[in-house]
Write an enzyme that holds these catalytic residues in place. Structure first.
Site, PDB file in Angstrom:
ATOM      1  N   HIS A  87      30.834-107.359 -46.853  1.00 45.98           N
ATOM      2  CA  HIS A  87      30.816-108.792 -46.542  1.00 45.98           C
ATOM      3  C   HIS A  87      29.453-109.420 -46.851  1.00 45.98           C
ATOM      4  O   HIS A  87      29.369-110.590 -47.213  1.00 45.98           O
ATOM      5  CB  HIS A  87      31.196-109.036 -45.076  1.00 45.98           C
ATOM      6  CG  HIS A  87      32.545-108.471 -44.719  1.00 45.98           C
ATOM      7  ND1 HIS A  87      32.946-108.255 -43.421  1.00 45.98           N
ATOM      8  CD2 HIS A  87      33.580-108.074 -45.503  1.00 45.98           C
ATOM      9  CE1 HIS A  87      34.168-107.739 -43.429  1.00 45.98           C
ATOM     10  NE2 HIS A  87      34.575-107.618 -44.677  1.00 45.98           N
ATOM     11  N   HIS A 245      40.611-113.126 -46.979  1.00 47.73           N
ATOM     12  CA  HIS A 245      39.661-112.058 -46.651  1.00 47.73           C
ATOM     13  C   HIS A 245      39.703-110.950 -47.705  1.00 47.73           C
ATOM     14  O   HIS A 245      38.669-110.398 -48.084  1.00 47.73           O
ATOM     15  CB  HIS A 245      39.891-111.469 -45.259  1.00 47.73           C
ATOM     16  CG  HIS A 245      38.804-110.488 -44.925  1.00 47.73           C
ATOM     17  ND1 HIS A 245      37.558-110.885 -44.483  1.00 47.73           N
ATOM     18  CD2 HIS A 245      38.732-109.152 -45.086  1.00 47.73           C
ATOM     19  CE1 HIS A 245      36.775-109.821 -44.374  1.00 47.73           C
ATOM     20  NE2 HIS A 245      37.468-108.740 -44.729  1.00 47.73           N
ATOM     21  N   ASP A 249      36.621-109.558 -49.821  1.00 55.61           N
ATOM     22  CA  ASP A 249      36.313-108.127 -49.983  1.00 55.61           C
ATOM     23  C   ASP A 249      36.164-107.760 -51.464  1.00 55.61           C
ATOM     24  O   ASP A 249      35.266-107.011 -51.842  1.00 55.61           O
ATOM     25  CB  ASP A 249      37.443-107.261 -49.398  1.00 55.61           C
ATOM     26  CG  ASP A 249      37.320-107.075 -47.890  1.00 55.61           C
ATOM     27  OD1 ASP A 249      36.217-107.288 -47.336  1.00 55.61           O
ATOM     28  OD2 ASP A 249      38.338-106.704 -47.267  1.00 55.61           O
ATOM     29  N   HIS A 272      39.527-101.826 -51.015  1.00 56.57           N
ATOM     30  CA  HIS A 272      38.196-101.357 -51.440  1.00 56.57           C
ATOM     31  C   HIS A 272      38.273-100.260 -52.502  1.00 56.57           C
ATOM     32  O   HIS A 272      37.531-100.272 -53.474  1.00 56.57           O
ATOM     33  CB  HIS A 272      37.404-100.839 -50.245  1.00 56.57           C
ATOM     34  CG  HIS A 272      37.051-101.916 -49.272  1.00 56.57           C
ATOM     35  ND1 HIS A 272      36.388-103.063 -49.646  1.00 56.57           N
ATOM     36  CD2 HIS A 272      37.276-102.042 -47.949  1.00 56.57           C
ATOM     37  CE1 HIS A 272      36.217-103.824 -48.587  1.00 56.57           C
ATOM     38  NE2 HIS A 272      36.746-103.235 -47.544  1.00 56.57           N
TER      39      HIS A 272
HETATM   40 ZN   LIG Z   1      36.477-106.970 -45.266  1.00 60.28          ZN
END
Ligand SMILES: [Zn+2]
Length: 312
Positions: A87, A245, A249, A272
């Protein structure tokens, strides 16, 4: 992508040092970080510090990433690694900051409110300063795609920095959501930066039982109950906060390219790990990109956008 900051095409850093503190989401411990200005060509560097002593130092580039299971971690040993950088990196990348030394008193970034907004605020409070060295960009020359089951992601050529992120959850509350847009400091700030991390109550309970996510709470996560309602009293910040969000990311994960890219990044049911693998696939094919000093045409023609610049 910072593409619009200051004298166009020049590297940046911050005007003065600034400190933030808060809870580490995995350890539950109090942690403090200080952003310091850094010289041109030094990149984004994280230093883990105990008292006055520096115990490790990592450049925020993909080759330094040890793990992406729950969050993005720099380093390969828990004794020296630095966790949950995504973040912070999203804020840095979106604001167009090229050089920064981040001193970390602790093993991870503070989670703050679960979004990038507090980091944006801190950086804007000190101001962004242009340096006299040209910025380099990674221009995508041809499509690079990876797949994993039903998930996929790809880079394609595009004259700007664009993200198209789609998620598809079994949960009827989330379902299928998509966010598409060109990333500029103001787009990131207004459309993405406030989107918080989220999780399902059953997963949060499992994580706590395993001694992880000890700092996670309704103050830094959107939590979804078994009946598919949001537990947080204040509700959602955006109707589609979840995909926003996930886009945030992805911005933070691709920041580990080490330079702004000129192209479009698309992902479907990513995370991720997929973002990290896509970046790896791009970097391992030298015919898929080139390093250039020219900002995209789109940004060159746009009116100059200056975010809180303090006189040095
Ligand atoms: Zn995150």
């Amino acid at each position: 992508m910072g593409l619009g900051i200051g004298p166009l095409g020049f590297q940046t850093t911050i005007a003065h040092s600034v400190t933030l503190s808060g809870t580490g989401v995995h350890s539950g411990a109090e942690v403090a970080i200080t952003f310091h200005p850094a010289e041109a060509d030094s990149g984004i560097v994280f230093q883990r510090v105990v008292g006055e002593q520096t115990i490790s130092e990592f450049k925020a580039v993909s080759s330094q990433v040890g793990n992406t299971d729950l969050c993005t971690i720099l380093g390969f040993s828990p004794a020296t690694s630095i966790a949950t950088i995504e973040h912070v990196m999203a804020a840095i990348y979106a604001l167009g900051l090229d050089n920064l030394l981040i001193e970390v008193q602790g093993a991870e970034m503070p989670i703050m409110d679960g979004s990038s907004a507090p980091f944006i605020d801190a950086i804007e409070q000190t101001g962004i300063k242009a340096l006299s060295v040209k910025r380099r960009y990674i221009r995508i020359l041809k499509p690079v795609r990876i797949e994993s089951g039903a998930s996929w992601s790809e880079f394609t050529p595009y004259d700007g920095m664009r993200f198209e992120v789609e998620i598809d959850f079994d949960s009827p509350l989330i379902g299928r959501q998509a966010w598409k847009g060109d990333i500029t400091p103001s787009v990131f700030k207004t459309e993405l930066s406030r989107a918080r991390t989220f999780g399902f109550m059953r997963d949060v309970e499992r994580m706590w039982a395993a001694g992880r996510g000890l700092g996670s709470s309704l103050e830094n996560s959107v939590v979804i109950a078994d009946d598919n309602t949001v537990i947080n009293m204040e509700g959602l910040r955006y109707k589609d906060e979840f995909v926003r969000h996930k886009t945030l990311d992805a911005v933070g994960d691709l920041a580990l390219a080490g330079a702004p890219f000129i192209g479009c990044y698309r992902s479907y049911r990513g995370g991720h790990k997929m973002n990290a693998n896509a970046l790896k696939a791009l970097m391992s094919d030298p015919t898929a990109y080139e390093i250039v000093e020219n900002a995209p045409q789109r940004q060159r023609q746009a009116p100059r956008e200056v975010i809180a610049v303090n006189a040095p």
